[in-house]
Write a protein that holds these residues in place. Sequence first.
Motif, PDB file in Angstrom:
ATOM      1  N   GLY A 113       0.779  -1.223   0.000  1.00 55.76           N
ATOM      2  CA  GLY A 113       0.000   0.000   0.000  1.00 55.76           C
ATOM      3  C   GLY A 113       0.813   1.277   0.000  1.00 55.76           C
ATOM      4  N   PHE A 114       2.126   1.187  -0.262  1.00 51.16           N
ATOM      5  CA  PHE A 114       2.976   2.373  -0.288  1.00 51.16           C
ATOM      6  C   PHE A 114       3.161   2.848  -1.728  1.00 51.16           C
ATOM      7  N   ALA A 115       3.345   4.141  -1.880  1.00 52.90           N
ATOM      8  CA  ALA A 115       3.558   4.697  -3.211  1.00 52.90           C
ATOM      9  C   ALA A 115       4.954   4.385  -3.725  1.00 52.90           C
ATOM     10  N   ASP A 116       5.942   4.412  -2.838  1.00 46.59           N
ATOM     11  CA  ASP A 116       7.322   4.130  -3.239  1.00 46.59           C
ATOM     12  C   ASP A 116       8.122   3.775  -1.985  1.00 46.59           C
ATOM     13  N   LEU A 117       9.422   3.541  -2.174  1.00 49.74           N
ATOM     14  CA  LEU A 117      10.278   3.159  -1.051  1.00 49.74           C
ATOM     15  C   LEU A 117      10.404   4.275  -0.028  1.00 49.74           C
ATOM     16  N   ALA A 118      10.368   5.530  -0.489  1.00 48.39           N
ATOM     17  CA  ALA A 118      10.476   6.657   0.435  1.00 48.39           C
ATOM     18  C   ALA A 118       9.302   6.666   1.422  1.00 48.39           C
ATOM     19  N   GLU A 119       8.095   6.406   0.924  1.00 47.51           N
ATOM     20  CA  GLU A 119       6.926   6.370   1.802  1.00 47.51           C
ATOM     21  C   GLU A 119       7.016   5.191   2.775  1.00 47.51           C
ATOM     22  N   ALA A 120       7.492   4.053   2.284  1.00 49.45           N
ATOM     23  CA  ALA A 120       7.668   2.893   3.167  1.00 49.45           C
ATOM     24  C   ALA A 120       8.687   3.190   4.251  1.00 49.45           C
ATOM     25  N   ALA A 121       9.756   3.910   3.907  1.00 50.03           N
ATOM     26  CA  ALA A 121      10.782   4.268   4.881  1.00 50.03           C
ATOM     27  C   ALA A 121      10.222   5.226   5.932  1.00 50.03           C
ATOM     28  N   ARG A 122       9.373   6.167   5.520  1.00 48.68           N
ATOM     29  CA  ARG A 122       8.765   7.091   6.490  1.00 48.68           C
ATOM     30  C   ARG A 122       7.868   6.320   7.464  1.00 48.68           C
ATOM     31  N   TRP A 123       7.138   5.321   6.945  1.00 46.95           N
ATOM     32  CA  TRP A 123       6.290   4.482   7.801  1.00 46.95           C
ATOM     33  C   TRP A 123       7.145   3.717   8.802  1.00 46.95           C
ATOM     34  N   ALA A 124       8.267   3.151   8.336  1.00 50.05           N
ATOM     35  CA  ALA A 124       9.160   2.411   9.224  1.00 50.05           C
ATOM     36  C   ALA A 124       9.761   3.339  10.275  1.00 50.05           C
ATOM     37  N   GLN A 125      10.117   4.562   9.859  1.00 53.24           N
ATOM     38  CA  GLN A 125      10.673   5.532  10.800  1.00 53.24           C
ATOM     39  C   GLN A 125       9.658   5.882  11.885  1.00 53.24           C
ATOM     40  N   GLU A 126       8.403   6.008  11.489  1.00 54.41           N
ATOM     41  CA  GLU A 126       7.345   6.348  12.436  1.00 54.41           C
ATOM     42  C   GLU A 126       7.175   5.260  13.495  1.00 54.41           C
ATOM     43  N   LEU A 127       7.399   3.994  13.098  1.00 52.41           N
ATOM     44  CA  LEU A 127       7.256   2.877  14.036  1.00 52.41           C
ATOM     45  C   LEU A 127       8.560   2.527  14.731  1.00 52.41           C
ATOM     46  N   GLY A 128       9.615   3.273  14.472  1.00 50.10           N
ATOM     47  CA  GLY A 128      10.885   2.999  15.112  1.00 50.10           C
ATOM     48  C   GLY A 128      11.621   1.806  14.540  1.00 50.10           C
ATOM     49  N   LEU A 129      11.352   1.451  13.289  1.00 49.10           N
ATOM     50  CA  LEU A 129      12.002   0.304  12.655  1.00 49.10           C
ATOM     51  C   LEU A 129      13.233   0.758  11.877  1.00 49.10           C
ATOM     52  N   GLY A 130      14.185  -0.122  11.729  1.00 47.55           N
ATOM     53  CA  GLY A 130      15.310   0.115  10.845  1.00 47.55           C
ATOM     54  C   GLY A 130      15.085  -0.588   9.523  1.00 47.55           C
ATOM     55  N   TRP A 131      16.145  -0.681   8.720  1.00 49.56           N
ATOM     56  CA  TRP A 131      16.030  -1.378   7.439  1.00 49.56           C
ATOM     57  C   TRP A 131      15.691  -2.845   7.639  1.00 49.56           C
ATOM     58  N   SER A 132      16.194  -3.436   8.719  1.00 47.74           N
ATOM     59  CA  SER A 132      15.916  -4.849   8.974  1.00 47.74           C
ATOM     60  C   SER A 132      14.424  -5.081   9.194  1.00 47.74           C
ATOM     61  N   GLY A 233      -4.244 -12.026  13.915  1.00 46.97           N
ATOM     62  CA  GLY A 233      -4.172 -11.032  12.852  1.00 46.97           C
ATOM     63  C   GLY A 233      -3.216 -11.369  11.725  1.00 46.97           C
ATOM     64  N   ARG A 234      -3.190 -10.495  10.724  1.00 48.57           N
ATOM     65  CA  ARG A 234      -2.299 -10.559   9.572  1.00 48.57           C
ATOM     66  C   ARG A 234      -1.778  -9.151   9.307  1.00 48.57           C
ATOM     67  N   ILE A 235      -0.646  -9.078   8.622  1.00 44.92           N
ATOM     68  CA  ILE A 235      -0.057  -7.752   8.369  1.00 44.92           C
ATOM     69  C   ILE A 235      -0.988  -6.921   7.490  1.00 44.92           C
ATOM     70  N   ASN A 236      -1.140  -5.662   7.852  1.00 45.54           N
ATOM     71  CA  ASN A 236      -2.010  -4.762   7.098  1.00 45.54           C
ATOM     72  C   ASN A 236      -1.519  -3.344   7.324  1.00 45.54           C
ATOM     73  N   THR A 237      -0.972  -2.724   6.316  1.00 41.72           N
ATOM     74  CA  THR A 237      -0.393  -1.385   6.471  1.00 41.72           C
ATOM     75  C   THR A 237      -1.384  -0.287   6.111  1.00 41.72           C
ATOM     76  N   SER A 238      -2.618  -0.645   5.799  1.00 35.40           N
ATOM     77  CA  SER A 238      -3.576   0.384   5.411  1.00 35.40           C
ATOM     78  C   SER A 238      -4.123   1.092   6.647  1.00 35.40           C
TER      79      SER A 238
END
Length: 238
Positions: A113-132, A233-238
């Motif tokens: 559900g992300f537009a590109d990698l940049a949006e996915a990275a912002r989502w990960a940053q918001e949740l405190g995740l790294g690249w892993s 549950g199951r993963i859902n980024t929406s």
Amino acid sequence: MQCHECGRWFRALASHLARAHELSTQEYRQRHGLPRTQPLTSAASQRLRREIGVWRRDNDPTVMAALDGHAARAQRAAGFPDTPRRQVSADRVSVSKRRSARERLDAAIADAGFADLAEAARWAQELGLGWSGLGAALGDFGHTWLAEVAAERGVTLAALRTAGVLHSRRYLAAARDYRRQWGSLDVPTAWTTDDGVRLGRWLVVRRHIARAGRQSWVMDSLDDIDPQWRTYGRINTS
């Protein structure tokens, strides 16, 4: 790899079988009818071990000393014979694999559900995740390779270790409060606490990472809070 005893997923089964089920690898294979040659380590872990072995062969003083000698030095120095035609073929395969891997990453980003990698990275940053964590959430992409692709595309993701620990402890505290109130960690994805902790989405990501076979102190803490937390549950980024 999935353990046939408990259904959980791990990168390697040997230590888990001994610790959790008191089984040797031979007993495990016999119990579940697996061939003697069936590996109990994931392909990714096997590749990593090979890479570590090659690095130690060429850089670890202890290993290098053990291999010291005319024959060993000659073997390390000698490259595999190759012809120009084979080299061109190998280069084409390498380019094809890189292109295929990037296409698979872009497809996973779109499916999430992300537009590109940049949006996915912002989502990960918001949740405190790294690249892993982002790589696991998107489908078990290696964090080193993912960071290299991001650098090529001008995308950054800074997740400080100390900040990550504090972030995880905050969410674990919210998880304990939710369990005390509702009796389990079957949290709706959109659930957010009064002080802005997005507990539902955080747990979705942790479940997906756990199902990919990753283990950490956060997973152990969630096991203590609710032993069944992985099954919801199951993963859902929406």
